[in-house]
Design a protein around this motif. Structure first.
Motif, mmCIF file in Angstrom:
data_model
loop_
_atom_site.group_PDB
_atom_site.id
_atom_site.type_symbol
_atom_site.label_atom_id
_atom_site.label_comp_id
_atom_site.label_asym_id
_atom_site.label_seq_id
_atom_site.Cartn_x
_atom_site.Cartn_y
_atom_site.Cartn_z
ATOM 1 N N PRO A 7 0.814 -1.218 0.000
ATOM 2 C CA PRO A 7 0.000 0.000 0.000
ATOM 3 C C PRO A 7 0.847 1.267 0.000
ATOM 4 C CG PRO A 7 -0.648 -1.473 1.793
ATOM 5 C CD PRO A 7 0.538 -2.082 1.153
ATOM 6 N N ASP A 8 1.922 1.284 0.746
ATOM 7 C CA ASP A 8 2.688 2.527 0.878
ATOM 8 C C ASP A 8 3.282 2.988 -0.441
ATOM 9 O OD1 ASP A 8 2.131 2.900 3.520
ATOM 10 O OD2 ASP A 8 3.783 1.596 4.176
ATOM 11 N N ARG B 261 0.658 4.978 -2.330
ATOM 12 C CA ARG B 261 0.029 6.118 -1.665
ATOM 13 C C ARG B 261 0.088 7.378 -2.535
ATOM 14 N NH1 ARG B 261 -1.212 6.522 3.646
ATOM 15 N NH2 ARG B 261 -0.037 4.622 4.094
ATOM 16 N N ASP C 131 -5.847 -1.313 4.498
ATOM 17 C CA ASP C 131 -5.402 0.037 4.111
ATOM 18 C C ASP C 131 -6.326 0.792 3.165
ATOM 19 O OD1 ASP C 131 -2.435 -0.042 5.151
ATOM 20 O OD2 ASP C 131 -2.833 -1.973 4.208
ATOM 21 N N TRP C 132 -7.318 0.126 2.577
ATOM 22 C CA TRP C 132 -8.055 0.755 1.478
ATOM 23 C C TRP C 132 -8.775 2.017 1.909
ATOM 24 C CZ3 TRP C 132 -13.487 1.113 1.289
ATOM 25 C CH2 TRP C 132 -14.174 0.385 2.277
ATOM 26 N N LEU D 62 -6.488 4.980 2.440
ATOM 27 C CA LEU D 62 -5.936 5.494 1.187
ATOM 28 C C LEU D 62 -6.996 6.187 0.326
ATOM 29 C CD1 LEU D 62 -3.501 2.626 0.170
ATOM 30 C CD2 LEU D 62 -2.915 4.922 0.908
#
Lengths: 340, 358
Positions: A122-123, A126, A148-149, A152
């Motif tokens: 995820p990062d 971003r 994480d969705w 984000l």
């Protein structure tokens, strides 16, 4: 940009021609059993007519490694939804997070109407997802990135919580009376795969050991699983994290004369046959077809009717669904088409 | 190759020991030292060290079944490491060797299945395709004079793409269909992927093929004109050409030998596992090259043996499985593997240096 479009190299055309010529001259050598003739051609995937909404373009950007059956099924689901919704689907993939971010940027540059993306790392995404938001392009998540969705800024998420799937797997192992399980990881360092084994460890009452194998080389997978079974005679369940590896593990078990049973995450058409035969005890299916289908369909619904799947708050879970002796017949029919 | 070449041994056939030359300048080094200077001796000692280490560290290794597993893993690497080593002695290497294995398996499987043919048709066509890929590599290399790194990197990418795209195009999936119920499958399995019983231990037939190919390669390398040519083109292409060695022929056939190896291992995988996943094989080329280099072949060519890579492959298989038998924390698996291989190579290097030092 369709990265898996068909390259046409020089050396191959003559080879194909040669193969065809050889096949014609050897027409007398046909096989009396098996082969394509014996298998009924499966029809196309699910189809539900076609929407008459304005044509839109959706980019699906995943972290697929080349030649992976699982992702092929995700893509088929997405294609089926795109065909139904009058959507032009642009598929691209790269296992390297930085490259995947570039592919998302590429989709933004193309001014697509929606992006579906997997969040394996995820990062790394971003920054580029922020750009998509600024450009006003709706983004949904699928497969990985359950944690994480929302943070984000994605609209919706379709997938399986790998930890939850692992936990369900562990409970199932308790049910069938397992005492010692081996969790075979075919890609060292893959977060999702590790989460599955960790989840399993959490709920399983017996003991679990992880084993890393070289997923790019089946003989190596077989030798390593065999070695582990020879080393530890107490293992009563071999847990694989992908269907092709389960089929290899069955051979390892056979050859060592071990009493272990094989169970796995994810399906393919050989695997459903193996469950029917009893070679494999059960499989957890996160329904990749559904993930691809729902992600594309979700974008269509948002654009044309303002809908939020999961209410914009909750992820839409596609797994874990168990496939075992009791329901394998129904699933096998779809797996044969390569869509389950 | 109608060469009217006088059999001038182009390279190092050991000079006949001159009788009673004792003026000190050409003093013969002792037999032990001469033996230690052979390319395969260092890796042999390294392999023995690794073997003994795991005999002590992992009790399971002492059982026959375990050794059969180690040998199986070694053989699937070793069968490819042999032609890769010959090619390396000939001064080139092949980055497409890993995916070429999968190309061959895919060809055989899809051809047989799609046309509902006896699987032997697929097996033979796959051989032709594999040899053609090798010939293509060699031909482009010789014609353009590009380094093998570039040429075979190109082929590597082409094959990787073709493997995927054609499989998807033909089968609609990224894996091939199961061919285990087709005519000829059982015979082919017997040849490429069966096992036999030795004192209650199931040994894979690939182990026999591996050792047989190694013996053949050793004979070719040391006892035939072609073997001399390999050393010659690897040592210096220009001087080899000057003394009448057919450089083009030698290089192209060496690449075709790698094609043959890829075909054989590809057939093993197909008949062992019934289906082929089109994305496999990537990264294997480095393992084959590593086995050859650990086995004493120089990356620069002109030096090496066929028996060295046998020990190189064995060492790789032994470390790979030994770590599992020893039950070490698998998170460290790759690191262990790297440390052990590096250590073994250092032993190898040390032995060779010590032996060739005066």
């Amino acid at each position: 940009m369709d990265r898996s479009s068909h390259a046409r190299p020089r050396g191959f055309a003559p080879a194909v021609a040669l193969a065809a010529a050889a096949a014609l001259t050897l027409a007398g050598c046909s096989s009396g059993s098996g082969g394509k003739k014996a298998d009924e051609e499966g029809g196309p995937g699910a189809s539900a007519g076609k929407a008459n909404t304005p044509r839109m373009t959706v980019a699906l950007v995943t972290h697929q490694a080349p030649g992976d059956t699982f992702w092929d099924i995700v893509r088929k689901g997405a294609e089926a939804a795109a065909a139904k919704d009058n959507i032009k689907l642009v598929y691209s993939a790269d296992p390297n997070a930085g490259n995947q971010a570039n592919l998302v940027q590429n989709a933004i540059d193309q001014k697509v109407d929606g992006i579906a993306v997997t969040l394996a790392k995820p990062d790394a995404l971003r920054g580029v997802l922020g750009k998509a938001e600024k450009a006003g392009i709706p983004v949904v998540g699928l497969n990985s990135g359950l944690a994480d969705w929302k943070e984000l800024g994605l609209l919706e998420f379709f997938g399986q919580d790998e930890s939850v799937a692992g936990e369900a797997f562990g409970k199932k192992l308790n049910e069938v009376g397992s005492k010692k399980a081996l969790c075979v990881i075919h890609e060292q360092g893959n977060v999702g795969l590790t989460q599955r084994c960790d989840g399993l460890k959490k709920t399983f009452e017996g003991s679990v050991e992880n084993l890393y194998v070289n997923g790019a080389d089946k003989p190596s997978v077989k030798a390593t699983v065999t070695a582990k079974l020879q080393e530890d005679g107490d293992i009563d369940h071999v847990v694989t994290l992908g269907a092709p590896f389960a089929m290899v593990a069955v051979q390892s078990v056979d050859e060592t004369g071990s009493k272990a049973k094989v169970a796995t995450f994810d399906l393919n058409k050989e695997l459903t046959g193996a469950i029917e035969k009893g070679d494999i005890e059960f499989a957890v299916d996160q329904q990749p077809y559904l993930q691809g289908y729902l992600a594309v369909d979700g974008l269509w619904l948002y654009k044309n009717n303002g809908n939020y799947s999961g209410g914009g708050e909750q992820p839409v879970l596609t797994g874990p669904a168990f496939v075992d002796e009791s329901n394998v017949k129904a699933v096998a029919e779809f797996a044969a088409k390569g869509t389950r | 190759m109608g060469m009217t070449q006088q059999a001038e041994p182009a390279v190092d056939t050991p000079p006949a020991p001159g009788p009673k030359e004792t003026d000190g300048r050409t003093r013969q080094r002792s037999l032990t030292l001469r033996l230690l200077a052979r390319p395969e001796v260092g890796v042999f000692l390294g392999a023995v060290a690794v073997f003994v280490f795991f005999l002590i560290a992992a009790p399971t290794v002492r059982e026959g079944g375990s050794m059969a597993t180690v040998l199986y893993q070694s053989s699937t690497i070793g069968i490819m490491a042999l032609p890769v080593a010959l090619l390396m002695i000939g001064g080139e290497f092949d980055l497409s060797a890993g995916v070429a294995v999968v190309t061959s398996a895919l060809t055989a499987s899809m051809l047989s299945y799609q046309l509902t043919m006896n699987v032997w048709v697929g097996v033979i066509v796959a051989l032709v395709v594999s040899l053609a890929v090798g010939a293509f590599n060699g031909w482009v290399l010789v014609k353009t004079g590009l380094p093998s790194f570039l040429v075979t990197l190109g082929t590597f990418l082409i094959l990787q793409g073709v493997n995927l795209a054609v499989t998807k195009l033909v089968t609609g999936n990224v894996a091939t269909d199961d061919i285990s119920d087709m005519d000829g499958f059982d015979q082919a399995k017997a040849l490429f992927a069966s096992s036999f019983d030795v004192g209650g231990v199931q040994v894979k037939v690939t182990v026999v093929w591996w050792l047989a190919f190694a013996a053949l390669a050793t004979w070719v390398l040391l006892r035939t004109k072609y073997g001399n040519w390999i050393f010659a083109v690897g040592g210096s292409k220009e001087s080899a050409r000057a003394v009448g060695v057919p450089v083009t022929f030698t290089k192209i056939t060496l690449f075709m030998l790698v094609g043959f190896g890829a075909w054989f291992v590809g057939m093993h995988q197909l008949f062992s596992f019934n289906t082929v996943q089109s994305g496999e094989g990537v990264g294997q080329e480095l393992i084959y090259i590593a086995a050859a280099v650990i086995g004493g072949c120089l990356l620069t060519g002109g030096y090496g043996s066929a028996i060295g890579p046998v020990f190189g492959a064995f060492m790789f298989g032994m470390v790979n499985q030994g770590i599992v038998y020893a039950g070490w924390n698998p998170d460290w698996f790759k690191a262990f593997l790297g440390v052990m291989l590096l250590g073994a190579v250092l032993i190898n290097l040390y032995v060779r240096r010590a032996a060739t030092r005066r």
